[in-house]
Design an enzyme around this catalytic site. Structure first.
Site, short mmCIF file in Angstrom:
data_model
loop_
_atom_site.label_atom_id
_atom_site.label_comp_id
_atom_site.label_asym_id
_atom_site.label_seq_id
_atom_site.Cartn_x
_atom_site.Cartn_y
_atom_site.Cartn_z
N ASP A 147 2.08 9.74 18.26
CA ASP A 147 1.46 9.67 16.94
C ASP A 147 -0.06 9.72 17.05
OD1 ASP A 147 2.07 8.94 13.94
OD2 ASP A 147 0.42 7.64 14.53
N ASP A 201 -3.39 -0.96 10.62
CA ASP A 201 -3.32 -1.27 12.05
C ASP A 201 -4.38 -2.26 12.48
OD1 ASP A 201 -1.17 0.39 12.57
OD2 ASP A 201 -2.42 2.12 13.12
N GLY A 227 0.82 -1.20 0.00
CA GLY A 227 0.00 0.00 0.00
C GLY A 227 0.85 1.25 0.00
N HIS A 276 4.69 1.71 12.53
CA HIS A 276 3.87 2.34 13.58
C HIS A 276 3.76 1.31 14.70
CE1 HIS A 276 1.03 4.58 15.81
NE2 HIS A 276 -0.08 4.04 15.34
#
Length: 334
Positions: free
Chosen positions: A192, A84, A27, A109
């Site tokens: 974040d 996520d 992606g 992340h």
């Protein structure tokens, strides 16, 4: 204490010479990191779901996408660049049983590692290399000879070689050209999420919507409200980006600067700051993570409803119409 920042001279790309890097997901970040690493001379393999647009995109870029399990088995560094909300399930079903001692499990992340959805087995270190920009920027800056700054973190007890490999990886995607800041999984994840919710996405979008609606309800033309509350925001953010708050204030009129000092604190006031503290507490305790994980387990009904509702807002309809008239803008539609 100032953050520790690494640059090109601190990273040895040759450490990756005999390593296979498996990129799981092609992606936004996946395509950028895979292409940059390959052009840096690294051996890169890609995993994607057959029949998807990203699978086709990977093929068009010269990769032969593999099933997740096979990519994990062949990789030395396994970089999970999936959304996520699905990483935990994919990790448990298709990754963990195929990891081997000495592998390095990577992410960009720390959400799933920090909140326990991805737990590396013994003898597998976790490594975070997180570009501070979207994938298209990671790619375009690399192509131009620059690089997007990155963050780096390693799991507790990780070998020093893991950090060195992380710096080599960051160099391979262009990060050491912009600087790589050392952090922790907790700090990266919590800051974040806080930045997204309070400023970059949640705070800004709610401020823009509320200001637009206030002007329209007061009888002003929606087009005028759009320009003043959304369109011109880019001009101000660009000034922030170039020189911080002071450069923005130097660049605008004295009238605007005075309004900044005297009216801004009435919008972001003590009540707003208290709400920010509550949001940070929800992030740090894991409350937000639990809420988001359960939302997706239920099929994300509230998330999808909010998305549909906001796509139909008047500010969006006005914006679509105006952007079609702005031939100098590379207008995007979702």
């Amino acid at each position: 204490m100032p953050a520790r920042i690494y640059y090109d001279q601190d990273a040895d790309l040759s450490l990756l010479q005999d390593k296979t890097i498996a990129i799981l997901g092609f992606g936004s970040q996946g395509h950028a990191q895979a292409l940059n690493l390959r052009e840096s001379g690294c051996q890169v393999i890609v995993s994607e779901l057959a029949g998807t647009p990203n699978y086709q995109l990977a093929q068009e870029n010269g990769f032969d996408p593999l099933p997740t399990e096979e990519a994990v088995q062949k990789g030395d560094l396994i970089q999970i660049l999936l959304p996520d909300e699905i990483q935990g399930d994919v990790f448990r079903c298709r990754i963990v049983d195929h990891l081997q001692p000495g592998n390095i499990l990577m992410c960009s992340h720390g959400f799933n590692v920090h909140f326990g959805q991805v737990e590396p087995p013994p003898e597998v270190d976790a490594l975070l290399v997180a570009p501070k920009g979207p994938g298209h920027l990671v790619r375009s800056e690399f192509v131009k000879g620059g690089g997007v700054p990155c963050l780096i973190a390693v799991s507790e007890g990780a070998a020093e070689t893991t950090r060195a490999l992380g710096l080599a990886y960051a160099k391979g995607i262009g990060g050491t050209r912009g600087g790589v800041i050392e952090t922790t999984f907790a700090e990266e994840t919590e800051t974040d999420l806080f930045g997204e919710q309070v400023v970059l996405c949640g705070g800004v979008s709610q401020l823009v919507k509320a200001a637009f609606e206030t002007l329209v309800e007061a009888g002003y033309q929606p087009e005028m409200a759009y320009f003043e509350c959304l369109h011109e925001l880019k001009l101000i953010v660009d000034l922030f980006y170039q020189g911080g708050l002071n450069y923005m204030r130097y660049s605008v009129s004295n009238t605007a600067e005075y309004g900044d000092y005297t009216r801004g604190p009435r919008i972001v006031n003590d009540q707003t700051r208290e709400e920010m503290k509550k949001i940070l507490a929800e992030i740090r305790s894991g409350q937000f993570a639990k809420e988001w994980i359960l939302e997706n387990k239920a099929g994300a009904p509230a998330f999808k409803a909010a998305r549909r509702q906001d796509r139909q807002l008047e500010i969006e309809e006005v914006g679509r119409r105006l952007r079609r008239l702005m031939t100098w803008i590379d207008a995007k539609e979702v």
